[in-house]
Design a protein around this motif. Structure first.
Motif, mmCIF file in Angstrom:
data_model
loop_
_atom_site.group_PDB
_atom_site.id
_atom_site.type_symbol
_atom_site.label_atom_id
_atom_site.label_comp_id
_atom_site.label_asym_id
_atom_site.label_seq_id
_atom_site.Cartn_x
_atom_site.Cartn_y
_atom_site.Cartn_z
ATOM 1 N N ALA A 1 59.872 91.912 38.030
ATOM 2 C CA ALA A 1 61.175 91.837 37.670
ATOM 3 C C ALA A 1 61.764 93.326 36.794
ATOM 4 C CB ALA A 1 61.594 90.695 36.499
ATOM 5 N N ARG A 2 61.585 94.248 37.540
ATOM 6 C CA ARG A 2 61.849 95.408 37.113
ATOM 7 C C ARG A 2 62.507 96.102 37.918
ATOM 8 N NH1 ARG A 2 57.585 98.918 34.305
ATOM 9 N NH2 ARG A 2 59.293 99.861 33.262
ATOM 10 N N GLY A 3 63.155 95.781 39.127
ATOM 11 C CA GLY A 3 63.888 96.490 40.055
ATOM 12 C C GLY A 3 63.920 95.406 41.332
ATOM 13 N N ARG A 4 64.675 95.959 42.432
ATOM 14 C CA ARG A 4 64.734 95.215 43.665
ATOM 15 C C ARG A 4 65.365 96.024 44.752
ATOM 16 N NH1 ARG A 4 68.777 96.379 40.202
ATOM 17 N NH2 ARG A 4 70.612 94.833 40.160
ATOM 18 N N ASP B 1 83.701 102.769 40.805
ATOM 19 C CA ASP B 1 83.685 103.943 41.749
ATOM 20 C C ASP B 1 82.157 103.547 42.440
ATOM 21 O OD1 ASP B 1 83.774 106.892 42.697
ATOM 22 O OD2 ASP B 1 81.594 106.691 41.502
ATOM 23 N N PRO B 2 81.868 103.835 43.564
ATOM 24 C CA PRO B 2 80.801 103.388 44.540
ATOM 25 C C PRO B 2 79.501 103.885 43.738
ATOM 26 C CG PRO B 2 82.622 103.995 46.028
ATOM 27 C CD PRO B 2 83.094 104.401 44.664
ATOM 28 N N ILE B 3 79.562 105.256 43.483
ATOM 29 C CA ILE B 3 78.389 105.772 42.901
ATOM 30 C C ILE B 3 78.084 105.134 41.130
ATOM 31 C CG2 ILE B 3 77.046 107.840 42.258
ATOM 32 C CD1 ILE B 3 78.348 109.388 44.576
ATOM 33 N N SER B 4 78.988 105.240 40.557
ATOM 34 C CA SER B 4 79.070 104.681 39.283
ATOM 35 C C SER B 4 78.467 103.015 39.309
ATOM 36 C CB SER B 4 80.507 104.838 38.582
ATOM 37 O OG SER B 4 80.749 105.868 38.316
ATOM 38 N N ALA B 5 78.955 102.067 40.169
ATOM 39 C CA ALA B 5 78.343 101.101 40.700
ATOM 40 C C ALA B 5 76.963 100.898 40.869
ATOM 41 C CB ALA B 5 79.468 100.211 41.680
ATOM 42 N N LEU B 6 76.591 101.820 41.612
ATOM 43 C CA LEU B 6 75.153 101.902 41.808
ATOM 44 C C LEU B 6 74.295 102.279 40.656
ATOM 45 C CD1 LEU B 6 74.799 103.667 45.387
ATOM 46 C CD2 LEU B 6 74.174 101.224 44.805
ATOM 47 N N ALA B 7 74.816 103.320 39.898
ATOM 48 C CA ALA B 7 74.205 103.596 38.512
ATOM 49 C C ALA B 7 73.875 102.378 37.827
ATOM 50 C CB ALA B 7 74.745 104.968 38.092
ATOM 51 N N ARG B 8 75.093 101.566 37.500
ATOM 52 C CA ARG B 8 75.005 100.702 36.434
ATOM 53 C C ARG B 8 74.316 99.617 36.948
ATOM 54 N NH1 ARG B 8 78.820 96.635 36.212
ATOM 55 N NH2 ARG B 8 80.262 97.588 37.476
ATOM 56 N N VAL B 9 74.240 99.177 38.094
ATOM 57 C CA VAL B 9 73.524 98.204 38.475
ATOM 58 C C VAL B 9 71.992 98.119 38.585
ATOM 59 C CG1 VAL B 9 73.119 96.569 40.704
ATOM 60 C CG2 VAL B 9 75.592 96.994 39.826
ATOM 61 N N CYS B 10 71.624 99.454 38.910
ATOM 62 C CA CYS B 10 70.206 99.614 39.252
ATOM 63 C C CYS B 10 69.752 99.766 37.736
ATOM 64 C CB CYS B 10 70.127 101.140 39.868
ATOM 65 S SG CYS B 10 70.189 101.006 41.602
ATOM 66 N N ALA B 11 70.300 100.273 36.738
ATOM 67 C CA ALA B 11 70.091 100.559 35.257
ATOM 68 C C ALA B 11 69.786 98.885 34.333
ATOM 69 C CB ALA B 11 70.960 101.044 34.580
ATOM 70 N N GLU B 12 70.374 98.033 35.086
ATOM 71 C CA GLU B 12 70.330 96.479 34.644
ATOM 72 C C GLU B 12 68.829 96.073 34.909
ATOM 73 O OE1 GLU B 12 75.173 95.359 35.497
ATOM 74 O OE2 GLU B 12 73.578 94.285 36.354
ATOM 75 N N ALA B 13 68.414 96.203 35.939
ATOM 76 C CA ALA B 13 67.181 95.452 36.165
ATOM 77 C C ALA B 13 65.760 96.532 35.766
ATOM 78 C CB ALA B 13 67.299 95.052 37.657
ATOM 79 N N GLY B 14 65.883 97.533 35.719
ATOM 80 C CA GLY B 14 64.899 98.558 35.652
ATOM 81 C C GLY B 14 64.763 99.741 36.399
ATOM 82 N N PRO B 15 63.524 100.506 36.399
ATOM 83 C CA PRO B 15 63.775 101.960 37.016
ATOM 84 C C PRO B 15 63.278 101.686 38.390
ATOM 85 C CG PRO B 15 61.531 101.452 35.696
ATOM 86 C CD PRO B 15 62.391 100.358 35.169
#
Length: 289
Positions: A11-14, A115-129
């Motif tokens: 549960a630290r990424g996907r 923004d497409p890149i900002s969305a990826l950064a925010r969503v990836c940061a939510e779950a873990g590294p």
């Protein structure tokens, strides 16, 4: 950095499969996301991005939508655009549900406006590294810098997977394009996961890429030394590139790879013109920093 995605139990990424309304999603991208998720016992989140800049454009009266033929145009309307976003997201969610049942891989989807890149950064940061990003649309000849921006901006992702316009195949050997021996073993470990286990295991090819015969000779010596530590991979030496990425792209095509792992910013995947790679790549491409 090793390409790794967290298992469902961690549960630290996907696997984050990014999709949008602007272009049709490639079947090879969906298959690549499934293969990565299965290799790491992970899950898939479909991230549908409503590009906020497109919504902002509708505020300007001169903004128009032009058909692919160039013969039809219409004024951009925020209501029409939002309706298209909703319909496209519904189609994405239905497609993921069908593929989840077929592949027995847990998938879900959400829609964000950003923004497409900002969305990826925010969503990836939510779950873990430990996230791996898969781009749902094929890259174009001029997208080299865009791939670099994603890898540089999304720090909570260990890899980026993309497909070219000719990518149709996900079965076959996993090819590791080796340009730096210091990164070789981490890339081979990722290849071992993607290749699978048991009688259906795909082979692994270490494709040595360099500018000159002397560089390739040195690289081959380093590769054989590293692989003697118990890693199983066939070594192939590409022709000296002499600064021309087309030579490396052709070497990859000849391997009939089912997956390619490469470092971004070198001869294999330059940060500029991707025309040779777009023309030659017939399988997904897994990029590491």
């Amino acid at each position: 950095m090793i390409g790794h995605v967290a298992s469902a139990e961690e549960a630290r990424g996907r696997v984050v499969l990014r999709l949008s309304c602007g272009a049709s999603a490639a079947n090879a991208a969906f298959e690549a996301a499934i293969r990565i998720a299965k290799a790491f016992d992970s899950e898939i989140e479909g991230l549908f991005v409503e590009d906020r800049q497109l919504i902002d454009l509708t505020a300007y009266p001169f903004a128009k939508e032009i058909s692919l033929t160039g013969r039809v145009s219409r004024t951009l309307s925020s209501q029409d655009l939002e309706r298209e976003f909703r319909l496209a997201f519904q189609a994405v969610r239905q497609r993921l549900e069908a593929m989840s049942k077929r592949s027995e891989t847990r998938m879900w989807a959400r829609s964000v406006r950003d923004d497409p890149i900002s969305a990826l950064a925010r969503v990836c940061a939510e779950a873990g590294p430990w996230n791996v990003i898969v781009l749902g649309e094929a890259f174009g000849p001029r997208d080299g810098r865009v791939l670099g921006e994603i890898l540089g901006s999304v720090r909570d992702a260990t890899g980026l997977c993309t497909v070219g316009p000719r990518s149709r195949r996900t079965s076959g050997p996993v090819v590791v394009a080796v340009e730096d021996p210091e990164r070789m073993l981490s890339m081979i470990r990722t290849a071992e996961r993607l290749a699978g286990k048991g009688p259906r295991q795909d082979g692994i090819i270490a494709l040595l890429v360099g500018d000159s015969p002397e560089e390739l000779h040195w690289l081959e010596g380093q590769a054989r030394l590293l692989l003697s530590q118990g890693y199983s991979a066939e070594i192939l030496v590409a022709q000296a590139a002499h600064g021309e990425p087309a030579s490396t792209a052709e070497a990859i095509r000849r391997t009939s790879a089912g997956f390619v792992i490469a470092q971004y910013g070198g001869l294999t995947v330059p940060n500029g013109d991707l025309r040779p790679l777009a023309a030659a790549l017939e399988c997904p491409l897994f990029l590491v920093r």
